[in-house]
Design a protein around this motif. Structure first.
Motif, PDB file in Angstrom:
ATOM      1  N   ALA A 238       0.829  -1.208   0.000  1.00 38.81           N
ATOM      2  CA  ALA A 238       0.000   0.000   0.000  1.00 38.81           C
ATOM      3  C   ALA A 238       0.862   1.257   0.000  1.00 38.81           C
ATOM      4  N   ASP A 239       1.913   1.272   0.812  1.00 38.13           N
ATOM      5  CA  ASP A 239       2.799   2.439   0.861  1.00 38.13           C
ATOM      6  C   ASP A 239       3.490   2.655  -0.487  1.00 38.13           C
ATOM      7  N   ASN A 240       3.915   1.556  -1.094  1.00 37.39           N
ATOM      8  CA  ASN A 240       4.569   1.635  -2.390  1.00 37.39           C
ATOM      9  C   ASN A 240       3.611   2.181  -3.446  1.00 37.39           C
ATOM     10  N   ALA A 241       2.393   1.665  -3.469  1.00 40.94           N
ATOM     11  CA  ALA A 241       1.404   2.119  -4.446  1.00 40.94           C
ATOM     12  C   ALA A 241       1.096   3.610  -4.276  1.00 40.94           C
ATOM     13  N   LEU A 242       0.994   4.053  -3.023  1.00 38.00           N
ATOM     14  CA  LEU A 242       0.720   5.461  -2.763  1.00 38.00           C
ATOM     15  C   LEU A 242       1.873   6.340  -3.238  1.00 38.00           C
ATOM     16  N   LEU A 243       3.105   5.916  -2.972  1.00 40.30           N
ATOM     17  CA  LEU A 243       4.264   6.676  -3.405  1.00 40.30           C
ATOM     18  C   LEU A 243       4.331   6.768  -4.928  1.00 40.30           C
ATOM     19  N   GLN A 244       4.122   5.626  -5.598  1.00 37.88           N
ATOM     20  CA  GLN A 244       4.182   5.634  -7.063  1.00 37.88           C
ATOM     21  C   GLN A 244       3.049   6.465  -7.652  1.00 37.88           C
ATOM     22  N   LEU A 245       1.881   6.435  -7.020  1.00 37.93           N
ATOM     23  CA  LEU A 245       0.764   7.248  -7.492  1.00 37.93           C
ATOM     24  C   LEU A 245       1.117   8.729  -7.423  1.00 37.93           C
ATOM     25  N   GLY A 246       1.838   9.120  -6.373  1.00 38.36           N
ATOM     26  CA  GLY A 246       2.274  10.502  -6.259  1.00 38.36           C
ATOM     27  C   GLY A 246       3.203  10.887  -7.396  1.00 38.36           C
ATOM     28  N   TYR A 247       4.140  10.008  -7.728  1.00 33.40           N
ATOM     29  CA  TYR A 247       5.046  10.292  -8.847  1.00 33.40           C
ATOM     30  C   TYR A 247       4.303  10.340 -10.173  1.00 33.40           C
TER      31      TYR A 247
END
Length: 266
Positions: A238-247
């Motif tokens: 979930a943290d990874n997906a949120l970070l990539q979504l930000g990028y």
């Protein structure tokens, strides 16, 4: 969309990169198989010591080898070529004749790059499972939590691993798309995208920049170990997906801002 995917996977370069990625697990498995004592020395990538006991660990070992360099390199080639490649060939102006225009082209190009991320990752995982089964014994897999899962359950984990790594590369793909709108020289965009992936990983290895690590798109690239526990821990996913979504949001917006004002006729 279908046309873009067809063009991407008709290119010899695309299949050459997929073939190179498939060689990673093959080389790992063959080297371990023909080694003199049939065992690892305790050095090398994660899970290497477990391959001789269970060939299904070839996929995990190959992923840990491919993520830092080989996968970012191939993603950089595909993402960096999205817009710059069309501009270099002189076909960009013709692609924008459709009424949907530039936004649609950006979305289609990014979707093609995202699909390649999944295909590239799946290639490493599937090839690793096949060559591991051919060269080593296979059976129930002991997870990092100490629990054991059967082969079908493990293959579900491998699919989740492929999805995790695909998500991890989505931010890099967005960066590559943006860089591709800045130039008409695709090689430059490819090299810049791959170089940024290397720089981010170097920064992530420096303890003096620990405050910066959570913001680096590479921060969770090797965090898939949580998928190898029972029960699965979804926090890193979930943290990874949120970070990539930000990028994706930031660099997608930058790509649109640049591309919407780009003079494609010059």
């Amino acid at each position: 969309m279908v046309s873009e995917i067809t063009v991407l996977f008709r290119r010899l370069r695309t299949w050459a990169m997929i073939g190179a990625l498939a060689l990673i697990p093959i080389l790992i498995a063959v080297v371990v198989r023909v080694s003199s004592d049939g065992s690892a020395s305790g050095r090398g990538p994660a899970f290497l010591n477990s391959i001789t006991q269970n060939g299904l660990f070839v996929s995990l070992t190959a992923l840990t080898v491919a993520i830092p360099l080989f996968l970012p390199l191939t993603i950089g080639v595909v993402a960096g070529d999205t817009i710059a490649g069309e501009a270099n060939l002189g076909t960009l102006r013709y692609l924008l004749v459709a009424p949907a225009g530039r936004v649609r082209l950006l979305l289609v190009k990014y979707a093609g790059a995202a699909l390649f991320c999944f295909v590239a990752t799946l290639t490493v995982v599937v090839t690793g499972a096949i060559i591991g089964a051919l060269l080593f014994p296979v059976g129930p897999v002991t997870l990092l939590s100490g629990d054991t899962v059967g082969i079908p359950g493990y293959f579900v984990r491998l699919l989740l691993l492929a999805l995790y790594v695909t998500v991890s590369l989505m931010g890099l793909s967005a960066i590559g798309l943006f860089i591709s709108t800045l130039t008409t020289i695709p090689v430059g965009a490819m090299a810049a995208t791959a170089a940024l992936a290397a720089v981010a990983q170097i920064l992530g290895a420096l303890p003096q920049l620990e405050w910066l690590h959570p913001w680096l798109f590479t921060n969770y690239w090797l965090g898939f170990a949580d998928l190898l526990r029972e029960p699965i821990v979804w926090n890193s996913f979930a943290d990874n997906a949120l970070l990539q979504l930000g990028y994706i949001a930031v660099f997608g917006t930058l790509a649109y801002g640049r591309f919407s004002t780009k003079d494609i006729l010059s």
